[in-house]
Enzyme design. Structure first.
Site, PDB file in Angstrom:
ATOM      1  N   HIS B   6       0.764  -1.395   0.103  1.00  0.00           N
ATOM      2  CA  HIS B   6       0.196   0.052   0.173  1.00  0.00           C
ATOM      3  C   HIS B   6       1.068   1.450  -0.091  1.00  0.00           C
ATOM      4  O   HIS B   6       1.566   1.408   1.039  1.00  0.00           O
ATOM      5  CB  HIS B   6      -0.900   0.109   0.932  1.00  0.00           C
ATOM      6  CG  HIS B   6      -1.688   0.641   1.037  1.00  0.00           C
ATOM      7  ND1 HIS B   6      -3.064   0.858   2.283  1.00  0.00           N
ATOM      8  CD2 HIS B   6      -2.059   2.062   0.141  1.00  0.00           C
ATOM      9  CE1 HIS B   6      -4.195   2.034   1.916  1.00  0.00           C
ATOM     10  NE2 HIS B   6      -3.098   2.020   0.910  1.00  0.00           N
ATOM     11  N   HIS B   8       1.566   5.126  -2.033  1.00  0.00           N
ATOM     12  CA  HIS B   8       0.438   5.956  -3.356  1.00  0.00           C
ATOM     13  C   HIS B   8       1.774   6.904  -3.714  1.00  0.00           C
ATOM     14  O   HIS B   8       2.771   7.391  -2.702  1.00  0.00           O
ATOM     15  CB  HIS B   8      -0.534   6.906  -2.565  1.00  0.00           C
ATOM     16  CG  HIS B   8      -1.637   5.747  -2.222  1.00  0.00           C
ATOM     17  ND1 HIS B   8      -2.415   4.832  -3.585  1.00  0.00           N
ATOM     18  CD2 HIS B   8      -2.306   5.412  -1.204  1.00  0.00           C
ATOM     19  CE1 HIS B   8      -3.258   4.794  -2.210  1.00  0.00           C
ATOM     20  NE2 HIS B   8      -3.281   4.637  -1.525  1.00  0.00           N
ATOM     21  N   SER B  73      -6.438  10.283  -2.741  1.00  0.00           N
ATOM     22  CA  SER B  73      -6.543  11.363  -2.431  1.00  0.00           C
ATOM     23  C   SER B  73      -6.783  12.415  -3.370  1.00  0.00           C
ATOM     24  O   SER B  73      -7.491  13.088  -4.371  1.00  0.00           O
ATOM     25  CB  SER B  73      -6.081  12.374  -1.145  1.00  0.00           C
ATOM     26  OG  SER B  73      -5.185  13.082  -1.756  1.00  0.00           O
ATOM     27  N   TYR B 194     -11.623   8.073   5.491  1.00  0.00           N
ATOM     28  CA  TYR B 194     -10.883   6.300   5.345  1.00  0.00           C
ATOM     29  C   TYR B 194     -11.245   5.771   5.880  1.00  0.00           C
ATOM     30  O   TYR B 194     -11.171   4.199   5.623  1.00  0.00           O
ATOM     31  CB  TYR B 194      -9.600   7.144   4.895  1.00  0.00           C
ATOM     32  CG  TYR B 194      -8.835   8.030   3.507  1.00  0.00           C
ATOM     33  CD1 TYR B 194      -9.058   7.795   2.558  1.00  0.00           C
ATOM     34  CD2 TYR B 194      -7.643   7.816   3.639  1.00  0.00           C
ATOM     35  CE1 TYR B 194      -8.477   8.534   1.815  1.00  0.00           C
ATOM     36  CE2 TYR B 194      -7.097   8.235   2.903  1.00  0.00           C
ATOM     37  CZ  TYR B 194      -7.021   9.056   1.886  1.00  0.00           C
ATOM     38  OH  TYR B 194      -7.099   9.300   0.864  1.00  0.00           O
ATOM     39  N   HIS B 223      -5.637   0.413   6.108  1.00  0.00           N
ATOM     40  CA  HIS B 223      -5.775   0.903   7.150  1.00  0.00           C
ATOM     41  C   HIS B 223      -5.793   0.335   8.134  1.00  0.00           C
ATOM     42  O   HIS B 223      -7.078   0.612   8.921  1.00  0.00           O
ATOM     43  CB  HIS B 223      -6.245   2.542   6.338  1.00  0.00           C
ATOM     44  CG  HIS B 223      -6.889   3.202   5.711  1.00  0.00           C
ATOM     45  ND1 HIS B 223      -8.024   3.182   5.017  1.00  0.00           N
ATOM     46  CD2 HIS B 223      -5.208   3.879   5.411  1.00  0.00           C
ATOM     47  CE1 HIS B 223      -7.232   4.211   3.855  1.00  0.00           C
ATOM     48  NE2 HIS B 223      -6.395   4.135   4.254  1.00  0.00           N
ATOM     49  N   GLU B 284       1.402   2.781   3.485  1.00  0.00           N
ATOM     50  CA  GLU B 284       0.849   3.988   3.223  1.00  0.00           C
ATOM     51  C   GLU B 284       1.808   5.540   3.046  1.00  0.00           C
ATOM     52  O   GLU B 284       1.567   6.435   3.083  1.00  0.00           O
ATOM     53  CB  GLU B 284      -0.370   4.776   3.571  1.00  0.00           C
ATOM     54  CG  GLU B 284      -1.126   4.946   2.642  1.00  0.00           C
ATOM     55  CD  GLU B 284      -2.541   5.496   3.168  1.00  0.00           C
ATOM     56  OE1 GLU B 284      -3.270   4.630   3.921  1.00  0.00           O
ATOM     57  OE2 GLU B 284      -3.346   5.569   2.460  1.00  0.00           O
ATOM     58  N   ARG B 290       2.971  11.980   8.364  1.00  0.00           N
ATOM     59  CA  ARG B 290       4.505  11.897   7.946  1.00  0.00           C
ATOM     60  C   ARG B 290       5.008  12.599   8.972  1.00  0.00           C
ATOM     61  O   ARG B 290       6.579  12.337   8.879  1.00  0.00           O
ATOM     62  CB  ARG B 290       4.666  12.993   6.715  1.00  0.00           C
ATOM     63  CG  ARG B 290       3.019  12.767   5.901  1.00  0.00           C
ATOM     64  CD  ARG B 290       3.840  13.829   4.492  1.00  0.00           C
ATOM     65  NE  ARG B 290       2.662  13.058   3.435  1.00  0.00           N
ATOM     66  CZ  ARG B 290       2.390  13.534   2.136  1.00  0.00           C
ATOM     67  NH1 ARG B 290       3.814  14.335   2.301  1.00  0.00           N
ATOM     68  NH2 ARG B 290       1.771  13.364   1.395  1.00  0.00           N
TER      69      ARG B 290
END
Lengths: 342, 342
Positions: B6, B8, B73, B194, B223, B284, B290
């Site tokens: 996972h 992106h 997103s 989410y 998630h 993710e 972050r």
């Protein structure tokens, strides 16, 4: 003493539902508005439905007091207009008040509010006032989504809600943030809709600074806080990214979670992650999950077993979860119990 | 080997977002439709954004492979019409394909689908086909709510989705159920929206019998499954009440959870409740959270640390979570890795 802060009158006599059906027919233009005076529920009807159900299970499980409010899924604020909700809330609150009058040492009353989609929350203040001053309510259930799954109301941090918050603070009444039936078939009311609303409510509070304006306001997020404790790291990280302080400082002076989590690992997580002072014992019995877990031989919603069994609480903390925190967060509950010598 | 299923392309070169802004202007009637041929992203642009970000962190953390799809997103299926989504999906998928071409031993491609509110899911099959057959996608992200928070699409168990499922089964491609940006300001995209979608997707599957029609269909709920593992007892109880078998039998042959849960107690719960065969390693990264957790000194989303540290997995189970399960659930990933000698 063991105080369960989350019970609903899910077993109300069938006359109540029949009357509501007439009111729903009215909202559909299929009948005239039913007269509340035509609803007859005797004290024996109430005694029977309580003694055979909630009271029996409270005795079986060893809980002493339940904070008891109208059935959450029946609030259905999305049905009809404000006047419909006002009539319905009044009936349901009066009924819960009678339960606590008939069983004064076992049930204290929580109230529903006559919310309605698109209506100014100020319109709920009169019933809130009546419920507290005349009926003895020690809390209210506040629906963050009176539209029933369309989520048309502003976030809980919006000033539109402030008139309700001002009254809650004045009365020293915490609000449980609790949605009702979803009108959208893609959602299951007690499966995902309730849990999602809990998570959304917490995130709305996280994004804002509501408790700067209302340092004494207290919210209880039910069903163990939805997804929040399981994703505590995510929410801590999002708070950092949004420039907010740690969750303890930002929210935990004002936000509390109940223990309506129906298995041991869930309660173990909750009690690991959330400070014991922010956890309030609850079962939502008799509620969404009514069966016995074939793997344990006990009811899924017999949450006292999980709280008893978890190794993450000291004896003092466990006593706080069962009683002390409820007396502190619900000052009117504490005073009502004291007045009964409890 | 450690496979992160996972990731992106959240760090795509800024030209991509600038082009999308032009397309958004077009959907608002403020400009003509931008030409995809005007978007120029060089191989060096891609290398720079990957090497400085995802690849650096993969090396730091010790993960080998990432299944890499367009920024979730940014899918924003609610913007514009079907043609807008088709153009945008094609651009984003082509870009991810270039990442996996430039770093064939580190990134395998997942695709987004050109979904659009109110459109028949059949309209997404052509891009799905192109992504798998021409670009080498090993999975797709399927948005259960292309409306971006209005939840106007039918439940995942509805026959409207079946043309997509037939293609997924034919290609041996699992779908990750992943929503995109919420267009409703009461929701926070990566906070509650989410997680709520994950929980709703699971409940939709629980209520139905989709896998009776598609025994080989596989869904990954990201998630960590939203609120589901934390409320495993509730979902088991609801399954009983709905006359369904135990979740292992009802869903766990087809439904898998990733490890995007950003603290140790969450991963401990996940690995206690969900069988190890149903858990797939993921972070993710670089995604919603972050920052470095000041309490641990490590990134919140460095989920490998939590999986390494949990005592609820045997060494064999841990290897399955890190690699074996991904190779089994994503057969095209397994074959692509084998073709690279991995």
């Amino acid at each position: 003493m063991i105080i369960d802060i989350h019970g609903h009158y899910t077993t109300a006599p069938p006359q109540l539902g029949a009357w509501r059906d007439l009111q729903i027919d009215y909202t559909r233009g299929q009948a005239s508005a039913p007269d509340p005076a035509t609803l007859h529920i005797s004290d024996d009807d109430i005694r029977d439905t309580i003694e055979a159900n909630q009271l029996r299970l409270m005795d079986d499980r060893g809980s002493d007091i339940t904070v008891f409010s109208p059935r959450a899924s029946f609030m259905a604020h999305h049905i009809g207009d404000l006047a419909v909700s006002q009539t319905w809330a009044r009936i349901c609150n009066d009924l819960c008040a009678r339960v606590s009058e008939l069983f004064p040492d076992r049930f204290l009353m929580g109230a529903m509010l006559p919310q309605s989609p698109g209506e100014d929350p100020t319109t709920a203040v009169a019933e809130l006032t009546r419920a507290v001053e005349e009926l003895g309510a020690v809390t209210v259930n506040l629906n963050p989504d009176p539209s029933g799954g369309l989520w048309t109301a502003p976030a809980l941090t919006d000033r539109a809600w402030y008139p309700i918050y001002e009254k809650l603070v004045e009365y020293q009444i915490p609000a449980m943030i609790h949605v009702s039936t979803s009108c959208k078939p893609v959602f299951h009311t007690t499966g995902d809709h309730y849990l999602n609303a809990d998570t959304t409510a917490f995130m709305q509070l996280l994004k804002g600074d509501l408790f700067r304006d209302f340092p004494d306001l207290k919210f209880v997020i039910p069903h163990g806080g939805g997804a929040v404790p399981y994703h505590w790291g995510r929410f801590r990280g999002l708070a950092m990214a949004l420039g907010k302080p740690e969750l303890e400082e930002h929210l935990l002076g004002n936000v509390f979670f109940d223990t309506c989590v129906y298995h041991q690992p869930g309660i173990d997580l909750l009690t690991t992650v959330v400070p014991a002072q922010n956890i309030l014992f609850a079962s939502e019995m008799i509620g969404a999950v009514r069966d016995i877990d074939p793997r344990t031989g006990h009811y899924f919603d017999d949450t006292k077993r999980y709280v008893d069994a978890t190794s993450h609480l000291t004896d003092d903390e466990r006593a706080d979860v069962f009683e002390g925190n409820a007396r502190r967060v619900y000052p009117r509950l504490d005073r009502a119990l004291a007045a009964r010598g409890l």
